[in-house]
Design a protein around this motif. Sequence first.
Motif, PDB file in Angstrom:
ATOM      1  N   MET A   1      86.144 -53.775 -96.697  1.00  0.00           N
ATOM      2  CA  MET A   1      85.119 -54.659 -96.139  1.00  0.00           C
ATOM      3  C   MET A   1      84.411 -55.633 -97.018  1.00  0.00           C
ATOM      4  N   LEU A   2      84.105 -54.968 -98.153  1.00  0.00           N
ATOM      5  CA  LEU A   2      83.680 -55.881 -99.147  1.00  0.00           C
ATOM      6  C   LEU A   2      84.721 -57.119 -99.746  1.00  0.00           C
TER       7      LEU A   2
ATOM      8  N   VAL B   1      85.085 -59.746 -97.394  1.00  0.00           N
ATOM      9  CA  VAL B   1      83.915 -60.716 -97.489  1.00  0.00           C
ATOM     10  C   VAL B   1      84.413 -61.869 -98.558  1.00  0.00           C
ATOM     11  N   GLY B   2      84.723 -61.205 -99.557  1.00  0.00           N
ATOM     12  CA  GLY B   2      84.972 -61.908-100.679  1.00  0.00           C
ATOM     13  C   GLY B   2      86.111 -63.028-100.466  1.00  0.00           C
TER      14      GLY B   2
ATOM     15  N   ILE C   1      87.097 -64.165 -97.441  1.00  0.00           N
ATOM     16  CA  ILE C   1      86.524 -65.244 -96.557  1.00  0.00           C
ATOM     17  C   ILE C   1      85.798 -66.308 -97.322  1.00  0.00           C
ATOM     18  N   ILE C   2      84.782 -65.911 -98.437  1.00  0.00           N
ATOM     19  CA  ILE C   2      84.067 -66.935 -99.154  1.00  0.00           C
ATOM     20  C   ILE C   2      84.980 -67.637-100.019  1.00  0.00           C
TER      21      ILE C   2
END
Length: 293
Positions: free
Chosen positions: A1-2, A5-6, A8-9
């Motif tokens: 999950m993390l 997110v990374g 995508i950023i």
Amino acid sequence: MLNGVGFIIILVCVFGSFLISGGKMEIILHALPHEMMAIAGAALGAFIVSNSMDTVKKAGKGMGHAFKGPYWKEQDYRDLLALLFGLLTTFRKGGATAIEPHLDTPEQSSLFSRYPRLLGDHHLIVFICDYLRMMTVNFEDPNQLAEAMENDIDRHHAEELEPQSALQTMADGLPAIGIVAAVLGVIKTMGSIDQPTDVLGAMIGGALVGTFLGVLLSYCVVGPMAAKLKQIIEAEAKPYGIVKTAIIAHANGISTPVAIEIARRMAPSIYAPSFSQLETALEEVSNELTATA
């Protein structure tokens, strides 16, 4: 999950800044397939050439492991300490005769079967069984036992780090591979030098996509994943230190509860059970051992 997110950023910020500044995605999208083919193909081929097939397979699994995160959770550390308490208590009370059946077939052992997630870590279970079995054959010097365990841990840790090191080497080489792809684009552009300026500009821009992709994949994808995998491997080496500490303390004649308490202090601080939590877990194991005695 993390990890998701990374990434995508990274994508939003990198390409968002490009678009905001007036960049045209058409050039990147047009060049992306063949530039990616050149870079990914060269990187993968070099990776296969420079590593054994076993390392290549482990690296593939390692990338998946880096996405999923560490296998060991907070409850697992508590369970490991409880398992060690049960094994060492059984050994101290009944000797080799009492503990050997558990070591010979841990999958069928009443002590091991309480903790199915621990049984899922095959290497650790073998490590526990092998060194407890050593103690059953009168391994008299705890210092020699400690040295043997440390050497075994170091060997296993080095083997686990091989795919991570291979992935890091790939990450280090990706910028240069990106340049190779870019140079091919420049060669193609020079072959069309008679074309109008706007056509040449688009071709040069497409060639530079190779350099961009090489650097992006290196520092924003493969490099971070290799670093994450190393963190996970380092974290998953901690249980071996816990096992070693408990067994050596037992071999030195320290009482089993104290040996387990010493081992508890080897657990990562964010996962280590509190003294009272461990005391409750050990009491449950003690009651079960008494009931089955």
